[in-house]
Design a protein around this motif. Sequence first.
Motif, PDB file in Angstrom:
ATOM      1  N   LYS A 275       0.834  -1.198   0.000  1.00  0.00           N
ATOM      2  CA  LYS A 275       0.000   0.000   0.000  1.00  0.00           C
ATOM      3  C   LYS A 275       0.872   1.253   0.000  1.00  0.00           C
ATOM      4  O   LYS A 275       1.914   1.308   0.653  1.00  0.00           O
ATOM      5  N   LEU A 276       0.428   2.280  -0.737  1.00  0.00           N
ATOM      6  CA  LEU A 276       1.138   3.549  -0.822  1.00  0.00           C
ATOM      7  C   LEU A 276       0.308   4.669  -0.192  1.00  0.00           C
ATOM      8  O   LEU A 276      -0.921   4.595  -0.159  1.00  0.00           O
ATOM      9  N   PRO A 277       0.966   5.727   0.282  1.00  0.00           N
ATOM     10  CA  PRO A 277       0.218   6.893   0.777  1.00  0.00           C
ATOM     11  C   PRO A 277      -0.508   7.586  -0.365  1.00  0.00           C
ATOM     12  O   PRO A 277      -0.294   7.280  -1.540  1.00  0.00           O
ATOM     13  N   ASP A 278      -1.352   8.548  -0.036  1.00  0.00           N
ATOM     14  CA  ASP A 278      -2.197   9.200  -1.040  1.00  0.00           C
ATOM     15  C   ASP A 278      -1.495  10.307  -1.820  1.00  0.00           C
ATOM     16  O   ASP A 278      -2.046  10.824  -2.781  1.00  0.00           O
ATOM     17  N   ASP A 279      -0.293  10.707  -1.429  1.00  0.00           N
ATOM     18  CA  ASP A 279       0.429  11.793  -2.082  1.00  0.00           C
ATOM     19  C   ASP A 279       0.610  11.484  -3.572  1.00  0.00           C
ATOM     20  O   ASP A 279       1.333  10.551  -3.942  1.00  0.00           O
ATOM     21  N   PRO A 280      -0.011  12.252  -4.494  1.00  0.00           N
ATOM     22  CA  PRO A 280       0.095  11.964  -5.931  1.00  0.00           C
ATOM     23  C   PRO A 280       1.534  11.979  -6.442  1.00  0.00           C
ATOM     24  O   PRO A 280       1.877  11.211  -7.352  1.00  0.00           O
TER      25      PRO A 280
END
Length: 288
Positions: free
Chosen positions: A190-195
């Motif tokens: 899973k990755l953070p939401d930062d585009p």
Amino acid sequence: MTTTPAGQADLDVLMDLLDLEQLEIDLYRGASPPESPPRVFGGQVAGQALVAAGRTVEADRHVHSLHAYFIRGGDPSRPIVYRTERVRDGQSFSTRRVLAIQNGKAIFALSASFQLAQQGLEHSVGPRAAVPGPDELPVLHQRVEATARSQWLKWINRAVDMRLVDEHPWTEDRVATDEPIRAWMRAGGKLPDDPLRHVCLLTYLSDLSLLSSVVARHDLSTTSLQMASLDHAMWFHQPFRMDDWLLYECWSPAASGGRGLAQGRFFTEEGTLIATTMQEGLVRLPRP
């Protein structure tokens, strides 16, 4: 999505590589992983340079294009310093230039443009042909682990879940083809939401198989050639997440003079084109 502790841990290491240390205003430092090719992987320096550019831009402006040149091979045992120049901040666009420096010499140069979100015309092409879904294909390490010569490649296989649709030039039992080479890929966790994190990871991965499409049109293996990226360009069309499946379709329209041109396209599972990339690379035949 289904993840494994090992995949998430290796993905975290990869994302840490793209999280640069700030030395001074507009000056950053990056490192290479312990398992690394003899020269710094081109996607790594491109992704890190884009991080350095993005750190100087307002959060509501997202990168829509980048153009870069690989100047010298990088030494993975030494840090890389990234110097960012704030070329312009307009009402809608921001332009940045980044120079990657090692041992006092430039090894990579990048220009990137960022845009404030706007409304406009929209259309998109789909993949050239229908392909099996990622769940119908084996994970990459199940197909090439036995022949992988690089600990770095094995590490990437854990950090990123890749599924080959076609036989790539570094796999066995392949034949020359004029068709694209394609692979599904997504982050191994899973990755953070930062585009910006998702865009920089895509930039990193875009260099993995792009130049291989030049070799795919010939009855040769990448292991028998001298290959190196010369320049790299990307255009980002739609928002996306790297922890969702993306189809990478690569094809080479031309090769001559010891160089090959490759183009790549990234699609979502629904068939939406989210990014386009082009690269020219050195592709030299072995000397007698």
